[in-house]
Write a protein that holds these residues in place. Sequence first.
Motif, PDB file in Angstrom:
ATOM      1  N   LEU A 113       0.903  -1.618   0.510  1.00 47.40           N
ATOM      2  CA  LEU A 113      -0.136  -0.114   0.230  1.00 47.40           C
ATOM      3  C   LEU A 113       0.878   1.525  -0.379  1.00 47.40           C
ATOM      4  O   LEU A 113       1.739   1.498   0.378  1.00 47.40           O
ATOM      5  CB  LEU A 113      -0.770  -0.107   1.208  1.00 47.40           C
ATOM      6  N   GLN A 114       0.142   2.157  -1.236  1.00 43.93           N
ATOM      7  CA  GLN A 114       1.237   3.620  -1.020  1.00 43.93           C
ATOM      8  C   GLN A 114       0.358   4.806  -1.564  1.00 43.93           C
ATOM      9  O   GLN A 114      -0.099   4.124  -1.811  1.00 43.93           O
ATOM     10  CB  GLN A 114       1.847   3.463  -2.270  1.00 43.93           C
ATOM     11  N   THR A 115       0.698   5.416  -0.548  1.00 45.66           N
ATOM     12  CA  THR A 115      -0.555   6.451  -0.421  1.00 45.66           C
ATOM     13  C   THR A 115       0.276   7.760   0.126  1.00 45.66           C
ATOM     14  O   THR A 115       1.285   7.935   0.436  1.00 45.66           O
ATOM     15  CB  THR A 115      -1.092   6.278   0.936  1.00 45.66           C
ATOM     16  N   GLY A 116      -0.803   9.036  -0.499  1.00 43.36           N
ATOM     17  CA  GLY A 116      -0.541  10.386   0.118  1.00 43.36           C
ATOM     18  C   GLY A 116      -0.974  10.267   1.082  1.00 43.36           C
ATOM     19  O   GLY A 116      -0.941  11.849   2.322  1.00 43.36           O
ATOM     20  N   PHE A 117      -2.080   9.911   1.569  1.00 39.81           N
ATOM     21  CA  PHE A 117      -2.405  10.314   2.343  1.00 39.81           C
ATOM     22  C   PHE A 117      -3.656   8.924   3.352  1.00 39.81           C
ATOM     23  O   PHE A 117      -2.990   9.232   4.834  1.00 39.81           O
ATOM     24  CB  PHE A 117      -4.265  11.196   2.239  1.00 39.81           C
TER      25      PHE A 117
END
Length: 163
Positions: A97-101
């Motif tokens: 999982l990769q996220t900005g928020f």
Amino acid sequence: NSNSNNSNNSNSNNNNILENNSATSGSSSGIEIISSSGNNLSSNTASSTSQNGILLTSSVNNRFVNTRAQSDATTEPWAAISLSGTSANNTFINITLQTGFGWVSSSASAVGNNLTNAEFNATNGSIKIISEVTLPSATYVNISGLNVTFNKASQDVLTALQI
């Protein structure tokens, strides 16, 4: 096998297979599975610059293996993985999982969804949760709640995820 600039949207049941794809969207979720069950997705990348990486809506018993989910959205409710409606008993194994928020979002009716060997990646660190974790319903985990800076996570989030 395909690369797409539009999201993949599935509205079917029973043993559909989606593998070795990259689905990217600028205006919707990378992969959307709506009212569908019993699907197997492996070795896929799902990303969105404005919404969810993977969105499951009222979908049950789907299996994701060796998958990457990314959301570059910077506000709630968007997340790398979003489980809405009555999405239940979905399994994510070897997922990044990769996220900005937002990491994960689940509705009150989203129950029995599991992550196993899940890596939470951010610019300034990452953590991997190897054991199986059942995601709580009615939960939104964002980068401040699960801050992986310097490859560490807060105890509050680990407790919330029942680890």
